[in-house]
Design a protein around this motif. Structure first.
Motif, mmCIF file in Angstrom:
data_model
loop_
_atom_site.group_PDB
_atom_site.id
_atom_site.type_symbol
_atom_site.label_atom_id
_atom_site.label_comp_id
_atom_site.label_asym_id
_atom_site.label_seq_id
_atom_site.Cartn_x
_atom_site.Cartn_y
_atom_site.Cartn_z
ATOM 1 N N LYS A 178 -22.587 -4.660 -13.600
ATOM 2 C CA LYS A 178 -22.770 -6.505 -13.243
ATOM 3 C C LYS A 178 -21.659 -6.776 -12.456
ATOM 4 C CE LYS A 178 -25.140 -7.465 -17.647
ATOM 5 N NZ LYS A 178 -24.751 -8.087 -18.946
ATOM 6 N N PHE A 179 -20.681 -6.168 -12.223
ATOM 7 C CA PHE A 179 -19.370 -6.369 -11.264
ATOM 8 C C PHE A 179 -19.913 -6.811 -9.837
ATOM 9 C CE2 PHE A 179 -16.427 -4.468 -8.338
ATOM 10 C CZ PHE A 179 -15.340 -5.334 -8.520
ATOM 11 N N PHE A 180 -21.015 -5.869 -9.614
ATOM 12 C CA PHE A 180 -21.524 -5.873 -8.094
ATOM 13 C C PHE A 180 -22.400 -7.223 -7.956
ATOM 14 C CE2 PHE A 180 -20.865 -1.181 -8.358
ATOM 15 C CZ PHE A 180 -19.899 -1.433 -7.462
ATOM 16 N N GLY A 181 -22.876 -7.854 -9.052
ATOM 17 C CA GLY A 181 -23.799 -8.824 -9.042
ATOM 18 C C GLY A 181 -23.236 -10.214 -8.950
ATOM 19 N N LYS A 182 -21.813 -10.226 -8.855
ATOM 20 C CA LYS A 182 -21.124 -11.465 -8.795
ATOM 21 C C LYS A 182 -21.093 -11.943 -7.421
ATOM 22 C CE LYS A 182 -18.661 -10.703 -13.239
ATOM 23 N NZ LYS A 182 -17.226 -10.800 -13.888
ATOM 24 N N VAL A 183 -21.113 -13.357 -7.187
ATOM 25 C CA VAL A 183 -20.901 -13.746 -6.017
ATOM 26 C C VAL A 183 -19.891 -15.180 -6.142
ATOM 27 C CG1 VAL A 183 -22.975 -13.160 -5.338
ATOM 28 C CG2 VAL A 183 -22.866 -15.352 -6.124
ATOM 29 N N ASN A 184 -19.294 -15.325 -4.590
ATOM 30 C CA ASN A 184 -18.548 -16.433 -4.529
ATOM 31 C C ASN A 184 -19.196 -17.788 -4.504
ATOM 32 O OD1 ASN A 184 -19.293 -16.405 -1.922
ATOM 33 N ND2 ASN A 184 -17.413 -15.629 -1.179
ATOM 34 N N ALA A 185 -18.480 -18.810 -4.260
ATOM 35 C CA ALA A 185 -19.261 -20.210 -4.378
ATOM 36 C C ALA A 185 -20.065 -20.348 -2.965
ATOM 37 C CB ALA A 185 -18.130 -21.188 -4.149
ATOM 38 N N SER A 186 -19.865 -19.490 -2.073
ATOM 39 C CA SER A 186 -21.056 -19.477 -0.759
ATOM 40 C C SER A 186 -21.983 -18.502 -1.091
ATOM 41 C CB SER A 186 -20.264 -19.423 0.551
ATOM 42 O OG SER A 186 -19.466 -18.082 0.426
ATOM 43 N N SER B 10 -25.800 -5.110 4.619
ATOM 44 C CA SER B 10 -26.963 -4.467 3.958
ATOM 45 C C SER B 10 -26.494 -3.868 2.731
ATOM 46 C CB SER B 10 -27.358 -3.290 4.821
ATOM 47 O OG SER B 10 -28.594 -2.889 4.059
ATOM 48 N N ASN B 11 -25.107 -3.347 2.725
ATOM 49 C CA ASN B 11 -24.579 -2.438 1.546
ATOM 50 C C ASN B 11 -24.276 -3.773 0.540
ATOM 51 O OD1 ASN B 11 -24.420 0.291 2.127
ATOM 52 N ND2 ASN B 11 -22.683 0.049 3.268
ATOM 53 N N GLY B 12 -23.900 -4.607 0.806
ATOM 54 C CA GLY B 12 -23.440 -5.884 -0.040
ATOM 55 C C GLY B 12 -24.554 -6.313 -0.700
ATOM 56 N N ARG B 13 -25.739 -6.538 -0.047
ATOM 57 C CA ARG B 13 -26.942 -6.941 -0.623
ATOM 58 C C ARG B 13 -27.664 -5.882 -1.547
ATOM 59 N NH1 ARG B 13 -23.866 -10.078 2.348
ATOM 60 N NH2 ARG B 13 -24.540 -12.257 2.141
ATOM 61 N N ILE B 14 -27.621 -4.522 -1.014
ATOM 62 C CA ILE B 14 -28.401 -3.652 -1.920
ATOM 63 C C ILE B 14 -27.489 -3.337 -3.088
ATOM 64 C CG2 ILE B 14 -28.379 -1.130 -2.093
ATOM 65 C CD1 ILE B 14 -30.681 -2.078 -0.720
ATOM 66 N N LEU B 15 -26.296 -3.335 -3.134
ATOM 67 C CA LEU B 15 -25.383 -3.357 -4.535
ATOM 68 C C LEU B 15 -25.765 -4.491 -5.588
ATOM 69 C CD1 LEU B 15 -21.786 -1.775 -3.708
ATOM 70 C CD2 LEU B 15 -23.880 -0.794 -4.771
ATOM 71 N N TYR B 16 -25.759 -5.686 -4.624
ATOM 72 C CA TYR B 16 -26.256 -6.906 -5.560
ATOM 73 C C TYR B 16 -27.544 -6.942 -6.312
ATOM 74 C CZ TYR B 16 -27.775 -11.895 -6.122
ATOM 75 O OH TYR B 16 -28.258 -12.959 -6.839
ATOM 76 N N GLY B 17 -28.612 -6.237 -5.451
ATOM 77 C CA GLY B 17 -29.869 -5.918 -5.879
ATOM 78 C C GLY B 17 -29.974 -5.133 -6.886
ATOM 79 N N LEU B 18 -29.189 -3.929 -6.840
ATOM 80 C CA LEU B 18 -29.053 -2.994 -8.096
ATOM 81 C C LEU B 18 -28.419 -3.547 -9.408
ATOM 82 C CD1 LEU B 18 -27.682 -0.126 -5.915
ATOM 83 C CD2 LEU B 18 -30.156 -0.114 -7.322
ATOM 84 N N ALA B 19 -27.551 -4.350 -9.093
ATOM 85 C CA ALA B 19 -26.611 -5.063 -10.315
ATOM 86 C C ALA B 19 -27.831 -6.055 -10.867
ATOM 87 C CB ALA B 19 -25.502 -5.915 -9.815
#
Length: 464
Positions: free
Chosen positions: A323-331, A307-316
């Motif tokens: 924007k650092f939190f909005g970066k994802v890997n290839a998967s 949940s923490n990962g997705r919330i920070l992603y959503g906030l970004a």
């Protein structure tokens, strides 16, 4: 769309069985396996009524969230809805408060891992157990969402089967005396030690705070909407099962436990599930249940980190976090957001080292007030989304029952829980921290707006 832009989105890799078990696992955590011992001391056998009342309110909160999640299945969940239907500041507060909530929940889950491991290995310090489990769960979350979904599916399944097995075995003890020399225990323990309401209505009222903490996590199904393969089908199914889930796992399990074991003899700490089978001399069952409650804590922390990962992603994505939190890997995994959340959760390792006895209660207080803020935001945003949909004459695909009465009733209930917390010495400190935390979020939002304004001014000067 190029490869780089595709890598900046989470992937829809969660199947129906994943969503169902994640929702189920969210409702079954440390609050039931560990915290329920303390709640029983407050309300006695009447704790079953407390779970029934709290469960009804949770159902309405979940339906409010589900109404929006089915219409807009996004990874940011209600933070995104608050941003859209209420405004930038509520969206900012909702997202960061939810992230804070799950950092604290993760800490609470890790803080009790040591107690379970000490059941077998009493000489291992609790902080070492917490650290090892933190590293393992972080690695699981870094792979991809499908791997997380599989891990959570099997961990949640262990919890579900264990509780069902415990209820069946407990009924065998109650009705046929299995494990008790063939002498049926009966259900007299539900009223033979001071009555069914040994502490009166006050006991039920005071127990509601810990009961609501137990239910924290059920709203995680809204977070999974952004990565569900078929959210319009799976989200309603998962949410509608909240009712029978609560009836079976909370009321059923606690009813059986309290029928088998006099509530007056139950220790205020540790797992009542393990206490019962140890008390009646069934050591193998106690060992098995200790393994189950350990997996329950790990599963709950696994969900918290997800949940923490997705919330920070959503906030970004909203511009409310770097924007650092909005970066994802290839998967499609938001690696940076997960690692930073893990770094903050490391604080529990230090706390467990300094004061392992009190840490769970303190963390539970902080988690409870933060989740109440989240639930209140969900209800308020649902009211606002309905108003906007009515003006635009847009259909509501998954309507909340008894709207708007159910929404206002749920909000009033949450206010009452906060008032109850003010009467509890171990909880009241969180009511002082909450306003400070909200004020810090307000300042953070102002700083963000100021930074945006400065960047806009610099851009205009460059263009000029």
């Amino acid at each position: 769309m190029n490869a780089d832009s595709m890598n900046q989105e989470v992937k829809r890799g969660l199947k129906n069985r994943h969503i169902q078990m994640i929702a189920l696992g969210g409702a079954i955590g440390t609050g039931l396996f560990y915290g329920s011992a303390g709640v029983v001391k407050i309300a006695g056998p009447a704790i079953t009524l407390s779970y029934l009342l709290g469960g009804a309110i949770i159902f309405f909160i979940m339906r409010a969230l589900g109404e929006m999640a089915v219409d807009q299945p996004v990874s940011g969940s209600f933070s995104q809805y608050a941003y859209q239907y209420w405004g930038e500041l509520p969206g900012f507060i909702a997202g960061w408060n939810y992230w804070f909530n799950y950092v604290v929940v993760g800490m609470a889950e890790l803080s009790v891992v040591g107690a379970y491991i000490n059941y077998w290995l009493p000489d291992i310090p609790t902080w070492i157990s917490a650290l090892v489990c933190l590293v393992i769960i972080t690695l699981i979350n870094l792979v991809n969402v499908k791997f997380y979904g599989e891990f959570e599916f099997w961990f949640a399944l262990i919890k579900v089967l264990a509780i069902v097995g415990m209820i069946v075995f407990g009924l065998g003890m109650i009705l046929f005396g299995i494990g008790n020399g063939g002498n049926p225990i009966g259900i007299a323990n539900l009223w033979s030690h001071g009555g069914f309401l040994p502490n009166g209505l006050e006991g039920i009222v005071m127990s509601l705070v810990l009961v609501m903490f137990s239910f924290g996590g059920v709203e995680l199904v809204g977070i999974t909407a952004g990565e569900a393969e078929n959210p319009k089908k799976t989200i309603p199914q998962a949410i509608n099962q909240v009712v029978w889930r609560i009836l079976l796992f909370y009321i059923g399990a606690m009813g059986v436990i309290l029928a088998i074991f006099p509530w007056t003899e139950m220790a205020s700490t540790g797992s009542p599930f393990v206490q019962i089978f140890t008390h009646v001399g069934i050591s193998s069952a106690a060992n098995l249940l200790n393994f189950v409650v350990l997996t329950a804590a790990l599963s709950a922390y696994n969900s918290a980190l997800y949940s923490n990962g997705r919330i920070l992603y959503g906030l970004a994505a909203q511009g409310n976090a770097p924007k650092f939190f909005g970066k994802v890997n290839a998967s499609g995994t938001p690696v940076n957001a997960i690692l930073v959340s893990t770094a903050f959760t490391l604080l529990v390792v230090l706390i467990s080292y300094l004061n392992p006895e009190k840490v769970f209660m303190y963390l539970m207080a902080l988690a409870t007030i933060s989740i109440i803020i989240n639930w209140a935001i969900i209800l308020i945003v649902q009211l606002k989304s309905r108003q906007q949909k009515a003006l635009a004459k847009q259909p509501v695909l998954f309507k909340m029952p008894l709207y708007p009465l159910s929404t206002y009733l749920s909000l009033a209930f949450l206010v009452a829980v906060v008032c109850i917390m003010a009467l509890m010495p171990d909880m009241v400190f969180s009511l002082y921290i909450a306003p400070l935390w909200l004020f810090c979020l307000y300042l953070g939002h102002k700083a963000k707006k100021a930074a945006q304004k400065n960047r806009a001014s610099v851009s205009e000067e460059k263009v000029g």
